[in-house]
Every structure is written in C-alpha cells, then in structure tokens.
Write a protein that holds these residues in place. Structure first.
Motif, PDB file in Angstrom:
ATOM      1  N   LEU A   1      41.928  28.638  42.878  1.00  0.00           N
ATOM      2  CA  LEU A   1      41.787  29.973  42.324  1.00  0.00           C
ATOM      3  C   LEU A   1      40.593  30.357  41.802  1.00  0.00           C
ATOM      4  O   LEU A   1      39.771  29.544  41.384  1.00  0.00           O
ATOM      5  N   MET A   2      40.145  31.643  41.981  1.00  0.00           N
ATOM      6  CA  MET A   2      38.990  31.987  41.500  1.00  0.00           C
ATOM      7  C   MET A   2      39.185  33.443  40.284  1.00  0.00           C
ATOM      8  O   MET A   2      38.275  33.256  39.406  1.00  0.00           O
ATOM      9  N   MET A   3      40.205  34.078  40.206  1.00  0.00           N
ATOM     10  CA  MET A   3      40.272  35.240  39.370  1.00  0.00           C
ATOM     11  C   MET A   3      41.715  35.350  38.914  1.00  0.00           C
ATOM     12  O   MET A   3      42.563  35.291  39.885  1.00  0.00           O
ATOM     13  N   SER A   4      42.023  35.883  38.004  1.00  0.00           N
ATOM     14  CA  SER A   4      43.286  36.454  37.656  1.00  0.00           C
ATOM     15  C   SER A   4      43.102  37.204  36.507  1.00  0.00           C
ATOM     16  O   SER A   4      41.984  37.467  35.743  1.00  0.00           O
ATOM     17  N   VAL A   5      44.207  38.377  36.294  1.00  0.00           N
ATOM     18  CA  VAL A   5      44.135  39.430  35.323  1.00  0.00           C
ATOM     19  C   VAL A   5      45.656  39.850  35.032  1.00  0.00           C
ATOM     20  O   VAL A   5      46.004  40.066  35.793  1.00  0.00           O
ATOM     21  N   PHE A   6      45.899  40.170  33.512  1.00  0.00           N
ATOM     22  CA  PHE A   6      47.238  40.654  33.220  1.00  0.00           C
ATOM     23  C   PHE A   6      46.996  42.094  33.541  1.00  0.00           C
ATOM     24  O   PHE A   6      45.936  42.760  33.241  1.00  0.00           O
ATOM     25  N   SER A   7      48.123  42.803  33.635  1.00  0.00           N
ATOM     26  CA  SER A   7      48.183  44.401  33.726  1.00  0.00           C
ATOM     27  C   SER A   7      48.431  44.752  32.015  1.00  0.00           C
ATOM     28  O   SER A   7      48.502  43.846  31.048  1.00  0.00           O
TER      29      SER A   7
ATOM     30  N   ASP B   1      50.259  46.181  30.278  1.00  0.00           N
ATOM     31  CA  ASP B   1      51.809  45.987  29.392  1.00  0.00           C
ATOM     32  C   ASP B   1      51.928  44.575  29.474  1.00  0.00           C
ATOM     33  O   ASP B   1      52.832  44.021  29.093  1.00  0.00           O
ATOM     34  N   GLY B   2      51.454  43.577  30.402  1.00  0.00           N
ATOM     35  CA  GLY B   2      51.541  42.317  30.356  1.00  0.00           C
ATOM     36  C   GLY B   2      52.563  41.688  31.237  1.00  0.00           C
ATOM     37  O   GLY B   2      52.842  40.408  31.304  1.00  0.00           O
ATOM     38  N   ASN B   3      53.257  42.650  31.947  1.00  0.00           N
ATOM     39  CA  ASN B   3      54.554  42.517  32.751  1.00  0.00           C
ATOM     40  C   ASN B   3      53.927  41.865  33.989  1.00  0.00           C
ATOM     41  O   ASN B   3      54.883  41.130  34.799  1.00  0.00           O
ATOM     42  N   ARG B   4      52.799  41.926  34.637  1.00  0.00           N
ATOM     43  CA  ARG B   4      52.192  41.498  35.730  1.00  0.00           C
ATOM     44  C   ARG B   4      50.930  40.642  35.689  1.00  0.00           C
ATOM     45  O   ARG B   4      50.193  41.091  34.781  1.00  0.00           O
ATOM     46  N   ILE B   5      50.657  40.034  36.648  1.00  0.00           N
ATOM     47  CA  ILE B   5      49.351  39.211  36.700  1.00  0.00           C
ATOM     48  C   ILE B   5      48.815  39.579  38.206  1.00  0.00           C
ATOM     49  O   ILE B   5      49.528  39.188  39.132  1.00  0.00           O
ATOM     50  N   ALA B   6      47.813  39.758  38.321  1.00  0.00           N
ATOM     51  CA  ALA B   6      46.989  39.722  39.562  1.00  0.00           C
ATOM     52  C   ALA B   6      46.064  38.537  39.661  1.00  0.00           C
ATOM     53  O   ALA B   6      45.272  38.069  38.848  1.00  0.00           O
ATOM     54  N   THR B   7      46.004  37.960  41.065  1.00  0.00           N
ATOM     55  CA  THR B   7      45.353  36.702  41.177  1.00  0.00           C
ATOM     56  C   THR B   7      44.572  36.872  42.698  1.00  0.00           C
ATOM     57  O   THR B   7      44.960  37.663  43.630  1.00  0.00           O
ATOM     58  N   ALA B   8      43.432  36.096  42.610  1.00  0.00           N
ATOM     59  CA  ALA B   8      42.929  35.791  43.837  1.00  0.00           C
ATOM     60  C   ALA B   8      42.184  34.426  44.174  1.00  0.00           C
ATOM     61  O   ALA B   8      41.653  33.937  42.977  1.00  0.00           O
ATOM     62  N   SER B   9      42.120  34.016  45.046  1.00  0.00           N
ATOM     63  CA  SER B   9      41.435  32.548  45.542  1.00  0.00           C
ATOM     64  C   SER B   9      40.023  32.661  45.776  1.00  0.00           C
ATOM     65  O   SER B   9      39.449  33.991  45.923  1.00  0.00           O
TER      66      SER B   9
ATOM     67  N   GLY C   1      35.916  40.347  39.828  1.00  0.00           N
ATOM     68  CA  GLY C   1      36.311  41.298  38.993  1.00  0.00           C
ATOM     69  C   GLY C   1      37.513  41.858  39.495  1.00  0.00           C
ATOM     70  O   GLY C   1      37.930  42.201  40.707  1.00  0.00           O
ATOM     71  N   LEU C   2      38.941  41.914  38.716  1.00  0.00           N
ATOM     72  CA  LEU C   2      39.781  42.440  39.179  1.00  0.00           C
ATOM     73  C   LEU C   2      40.476  43.197  37.872  1.00  0.00           C
ATOM     74  O   LEU C   2      40.240  42.880  36.731  1.00  0.00           O
ATOM     75  N   SER C   3      41.122  44.346  38.066  1.00  0.00           N
ATOM     76  CA  SER C   3      41.708  45.205  36.858  1.00  0.00           C
ATOM     77  C   SER C   3      42.667  46.112  37.266  1.00  0.00           C
ATOM     78  O   SER C   3      42.722  46.890  38.495  1.00  0.00           O
ATOM     79  N   PHE C   4      43.730  46.197  36.418  1.00  0.00           N
ATOM     80  CA  PHE C   4      44.780  47.077  36.732  1.00  0.00           C
ATOM     81  C   PHE C   4      44.480  48.380  35.966  1.00  0.00           C
ATOM     82  O   PHE C   4      43.773  48.417  34.998  1.00  0.00           O
ATOM     83  N   SER C   5      44.864  49.426  36.351  1.00  0.00           N
ATOM     84  CA  SER C   5      44.883  50.831  35.808  1.00  0.00           C
ATOM     85  C   SER C   5      45.848  50.819  34.595  1.00  0.00           C
ATOM     86  O   SER C   5      46.655  49.986  34.684  1.00  0.00           O
TER      87      SER C   5
END
Length: 398
Positions: free
Chosen positions: A177-183, A185-193, A224-228
């Motif tokens: 794993l390389m990156m993660s970030v929460f939305s 509202d905290g309901n979702r999490i995005a990940t990348a390897s 870098g990862l980010s939710f709107s």
C-alpha cells in the motif's frame, strides 16, 4: 529559508507551513497569504478546519532524540491553550474537531481535546509504517483512524473506530500500500498500491468495495488522494505529473466496470512524496501542492476536456523579521507525569484545555493578521464545522 512541513487543513480552504522561525497560513481559494506567526523550531503545524486552533509540534528537527513539545495555540487570542511533551520522536500529527492523533515511534496516541493529555488511546503499529497510510477521519461522527498494525501482511490496512475502540483489518490491494484517505464524512476510504494503476473506494465500516478506478496501465506511484467535499469525486496525483479526477456513480456495476478518469491535467513540476492534491470547499476547483508551488485548476462543466489552469503561486518561506532572541512562549515549570500503561510516553501536563463536563465555546474564524507567541490564560473553544457541505457519500510494509 525552507519549510519543515506544509499541509492543507481538513476542508482544504487553508494551507499552513512551518519553518524553524515561523508559521505561515495561506488562504487557498483564492490564493493569498493570511497570517504569519513568529514561532521557533516548529516541526509540524496542523490547523483544525478554519477555526483559530493551531496544533504545533516543536523540537529539534535534526535530532530525533530531542524532546518534542505539543502545543495548542489560539491564533486570534495569541494564547497557548495547552502544552505537553513527549520523550519519543513525533513523526506526524492529525486532528479533527474532537481528537488529536500523534504518530510517535511504533505507536499512535489518540487524545480527546476535552481531556488532554488524559483519556488517550494507545495503538501499536508496524514500526515501518508508511505515514501516507496514517489518517484521522475529518468527520468526528464517523471517527476512524487508518494505519498498519504490527506484523501486518502485504496489502493490509487496519481501521480503528475511536468511539467503539474496535479495529478491523482488510486487504485493499495485493501489493504494498502507498496511499489512503478518508472522505469528508468518514463513510468511505480511498486506497492505492505502490503500482498506482488502480484507485479503490471502500466503505469504512463494512470494508465493501464500492468503486474501482484505473489511473493508467503503466506503474506510477500515487502521492496524493482526495475526495471532493460532497464525496462525488476523487482526485489522484502521481509521479507521472498527471492529475486524474474520477466521478463516483451510485449505479456503477463494480463487478464488471473499472472506470477511467473524467478529467485529467498535466503538471510542469516533478511530483514527489511531499505533493498533495485537494478539492476546494465548493468542489469546483482543485489545488495541487508540488515543490512549494500551488497550482489551482477549475473544472470545466459539461465537458470531459482537460481542466483549465486558473492560477499558480510559489509558496515561499519568508525570513523572520523579529529578533533572534524571541523564543517559545513562556509557561509554568511542568511537573513530569508518567502515564500508567507501560508503553506510553512520558507526558508533561501543563494546562488542561477544558474540564471534562464543560461545553466548548464557538471560535471566531481566522482573519488576516500577524502575531507572535503568547502566554495569556487558556481560552476553551470548539473548532467550527462547514455545515453547508452536501452529504456524500518509502518505508516498507511488512
């Protein structure tokens, strides 16, 4: 003068950077310098949304053995609200409106703001954890922490629910794993390897896979990862110098569909691990931080064309104007208190921010000003939420 650390606040409206002599706060949309504080030896600085609460970590950035102090500072009132120290090196901090997360050596320390420095949660982690995987959910209702547990397997990520203190571990990717970030509202999490070809979106509670997006076919590390803010888009910035923006559709068939980017943009700068990409609070713009340079893009409506370059600004650390004899804010001589559990760090408790049962006051928003360190009596307050947002949904990994 160079930055020790520079980062966005939780709703991405502000940017805070720290040097060995100053803390400087910028407004991001539109780009402008807001506040300059003379404060020495700041290693990390973390704003709590757009309130006046600023969390500082001070110490010798060149000496991991030095004592690190954690300071809660009220920008508008120029007061130190609270200060305590850790004997262990502080590697990073994160905050939301209710909790402060401290990444220290091989553990995470989670403090409630109401009872600092007591009531903390100690979480052992993999000593080789990637800091890009350690996050605190911006939303204090869905209060999660992501991290890599001790002796974790390849591709594994753990999520701690602060309210229930329950931890679940799942495997978002087969590779490191390389990156993660929460939305927001905290309901979702995005990940990348580390391959960076796919971005995956999971439900934070059930860990169900919700979306899969393809950044490209060739490997390119995502830094870098980010939710709107409304959770309808995800942005990724990779070492290829490209920004990819993906739209989340509720009716997408995740079993058969791997969606591609709706928008793309190309940066002139070389992207590295200190880079970041964020959405504006309105979701209509994105800002990229690459090598002390911020570039703002506006998303074109009704088209899949490349995003439109709007504004670029170099974020330079300015020389300290005040005399070098200025030092940290004076405070009472602390009494060293050792916390009862064995693996916990020693903490110097100087001031309590607010009694456990006392409600916090509402702060005033940040205004353009300059200031310096102070030592007036502590003022309790609660960081302000942006209630107008729509609900929406390299170190080795062992």
């Amino acid at each position: 003068m160079t930055w020790n650390n520079i980062r966005f606040n939780q709703d991405h409206s502000l940017l805070v950077g720290c040097t060995n002599a100053q803390v400087i706060i910028f407004q991001v949309f539109p780009l402008q310098k807001l506040i300059s504080l003379d404060y020495k030896n700041v290693i990390f600085a973390e704003l709590v949304y757009n309130s006046s609460l600023l969390v500082l970590v001070t110490g010798d950035s060149n000496n991991a053995e030095s004592t690190h102090h954690i300071i809660l500072y009220h920008i508008r009132n120029k007061t130190v609200l609270h200060k305590f120290s850790l004997d262990n090196e502080v590697k990073d901090i994160r905050a939301n409106t209710t909790h402060l997360l401290v990444y220290s050596e091989s553990q995470l320390i989670i403090f409630p703001f109401r009872s600092l420095p007591h009531g903390e949660i100690i979480v052992p982690i993999d000593p080789d954890s990637n800091p890009n995987l350690i996050h605190l959910s911006p939303n204090s209702t869905n209060n999660f922490v992501s991290y890599q547990k001790e002796n974790c397997q390849l591709g594994e990520l753990s999520l701690l629910n602060i309210g229930s203190r329950h931890t679940d571990t799942f495997k978002p990717h087969k590779n490191e794993l390389m990156m993660s970030v929460f939305s927001h509202d905290g309901n979702r999490i995005a990940t990348a390897s580390e391959q960076g070809t796919l971005v995956r979106i999971f439900d934070s509670k059930s860990h169900d896979l919700l979306h899969t997006f393809r950044r490209g076919l060739s490997n390119s590390t995502i830094y870098g990862l980010s939710f709107s803010p409304d959770g309808s888009k995800v942005a990724a910035i990779s070492e290829s110098g490209k920004i990819h923006i993906f739209e989340l559709f509720d009716d997408e068939n995740i079993e058969t569909s791997v969606a591609r980017a709706t928008y793309t943009a190309v940066l002139d700068e070389e992207v590295d691990s200190a880079s970041a990409v964020v959405f504006s609070p309105s979701g209509a713009e994105i800002a990229c931080l690459v090598r002390n340079k911020i570039t703002v893009f506006r998303l074109l409506k009704g088209t899949n064309a490349d995003v439109l370059l709007e504004q670029t600004l170099m974020i330079e650390a300015t020389p300290q104007e005040r005399s070098e004899e200025k030092s940290e804010a004076p405070s009472p001589s602390p009494e060293l208190i050792e916390l009862p559990t064995t693996n916990k760090p020693k903490v110097n408790h100087e001031r309590k921010i607010v009694p456990e049962q006392t409600p916090l006051n509402t702060p005033t928003p940040l205004e353009s000003s300059t200031g310096s360190e102070g030592s007036e009596p502590a003022v309790a307050f609660k960081p302000r939420h942006n209630n107008n947002r729509r609900k929406g949904g390299k170190k080795r990994n062992r």
